[in-house]
Enzyme design. Structure first.
Site, PDB file in Angstrom:
ATOM      1  N   GLN A  68       0.824  -1.216   0.000  1.00 60.50           N
ATOM      2  CA  GLN A  68       0.000   0.000   0.000  1.00 60.50           C
ATOM      3  C   GLN A  68       0.857   1.264   0.000  1.00 60.50           C
ATOM      4  O   GLN A  68       0.627   2.203  -0.780  1.00 60.50           O
ATOM      5  CB  GLN A  68      -0.909  -0.023   1.240  1.00 60.50           C
TER       6      GLN A  68
ATOM      7  N   THR B 219     -11.230  -9.190   1.445  1.00 63.59           N
ATOM      8  CA  THR B 219     -11.971  -8.415   2.439  1.00 63.59           C
ATOM      9  C   THR B 219     -13.000  -9.364   3.032  1.00 63.59           C
ATOM     10  O   THR B 219     -13.785  -9.952   2.290  1.00 63.59           O
ATOM     11  CB  THR B 219     -12.700  -7.219   1.778  1.00 63.59           C
TER      12      THR B 219
END
Ligand code: MN
Length: 400
Positions: free
Chosen positions: A226, A243
């Site tokens: 990220q 997720t």
């Protein structure tokens, strides 16, 4: 508290004030829709016969809209709380221990917001120590990004450690290897039932007409991937590998006693984001690493409320689809014991956590199990459970 005749249900967090919806399979039958009560699932397909309850997802039922949601909830609640309903409903209670829970709905689009002032501030200080922690837009709009709906998985699904590009500080060229900074984000997810057509913005006051209910979300995040990839277009592969969501969708109508005024906002938001109802939510959230509690945030501290998120997400005319999921962003409160990610709990990996067995953690190791649970006050004075979302980290699968 509204009491039910279902044995053990009143004190379980799944009494008559909760009645969350999910999808289960039992004894080789195809998956179908049920409502959880105590340690049972009420088989709605068998009890009520409506075709949408024979579906393997909640989507057909959610698409019917808020009038149907409320009528079904009232009907089920009546049967479970009145002795007269017992003869009808009792034959359709299936012990939870005999069922397999499925993903509750097909995720259409997935959006992730960034609504905690403390989380955004902490991340800003950790990722950009030399600049203002909050970007100039943060207090004017709920910042978000579109995530990957196809990798939203049900609780219990193994989380394979992603490999990706990372460039550690002081190194000139990036490398491609398994993430060393695999993290969690404890979030609340809002599930859209009623769709809209393209070109129509949903005003804040229509929130409860479109959103069916909530789930707990773990937005697994590879911080090293990220940190290297996110400028200038935002989160990408450091987020999209998985997720996780909890199996029971708690209807908004079950959260009446948890509703509070949203946190004060300064400066006042633009008119389309101005709140007209109390959609702050006082929920107790708990984060556990290998069974040990590492944080207890409260959802009440969130800055942007879900009605504002929905209004902003559709303010450009983007259409809603049944099954859209939008998540709050990491739930972090003002105290160190209320941080909703390991990034914040270990301050970017510089302050390891010491666990009860004496081991330490900065980020997740292979084999670690991370679990997020939640609860709230119910309408009748008891407690309602939001259930839990859990996942265990598996090693990276190397290509031969
Ligand atoms: Mn997130």
């Amino acid at each position: 508290m509204t009491t039910t005749w279902v044995s053990g249900a009143d004190e379980s967090g799944y009494g008559a004030d909760n009645l969350p919806f999910g999808v289960f399979s039992h004894a080789g039958d195809p998956p179908r829709v049920g409502v959880r009560v105590g340690d049972y699932v009420l088989d709605l397909a068998a009890l009520l016969g409506d075709p949408e309850f024979s579906a393997a997802t909640l989507n057909p039922f959610m698409a019917r809209g808020s009038t149907a949601w409320r009528a079904t909830r009232a009907k089920v609640s009546g049967m479970l709380t009145k002795e007269a309903g017992r003869a009808l409903a009792e034959p359709h209670l299936v012990p939870l221990s005999e069922v397999r829970l499925q993903a509750p709905f097909d995720v259409a689009d997935y959006v992730d917001f960034y609504c905690s002032l403390e989380h955004a501030g902490n991340v800003g200080r950790i990722f950009r120590p030399d600049s203002e922690p909050l970007n100039p837009n943060w207090r004017h709009l709920p910042v978000g990004y579109h995530g990957r709906a196809g990798t939203v998985v049900s609780s219990g699904t193994g989380i394979v450690r992603p490999a990706g590009q990372r460039r550690p500080p002081g190194v000139e060229y990036p490398m491609f290897e398994p993430s060393r900074r695999l993290d969690v984000e404890a979030e609340l997810g809002f599930v859209v039932g009623s769709p809209t057509s393209l070109g129509r913005a949903v005003p804040v006051e229509d929130f409860a007409e479109h959103v069916f209910g909530v789930v707990l979300v773990n937005d697994w995040s590879a911080r090293d991937i990220q940190a290297w990839e996110y400028v200038p277009l935002g989160p990408f592969l450091g987020k999209s590998f998985a997720t996780s969501i909890s199996p029971w969708v708690v209807p908004l109508d079950a959260l009446g006693a948890a509703r509070i005024a949203g946190r004060e906002q300064e400066p006042e938001p633009l008119p389309y984001l101005k709140r007209v109802a109390d959609w702050g939510l006082d929920l107790a959230i708990e984060l556990r690493l290998n069974g040990e509690v590492v944080s207890r945030p409260r959802y009440a501290s969130m800055y942007w409320t879900p009605d504002q998120m929905l209004a902003h997400m559709t303010s450009n005319g983007a259409a809603l689809r049944t099954g859209d999921l939008y998540a709050s962003g990491t739930i972090s409160g003002p105290l160190p014991g209320q941080r909703g990610s390991l990034l914040e709990l270990t301050w970017g990996g510089t302050k390891p956590l010491t666990l009860a067995d004496g081991s330490t953690r900065t980020f997740l190791e292979d084999g670690d199990t991370f679990t997020i649970s939640g609860s709230a006050h119910g309408m009748g004075g008891g407690t309602i459970s939001l259930g839990e979302v859990t996942g265990t980290v598996q090693p990276t699968r190397h290509q031969d």
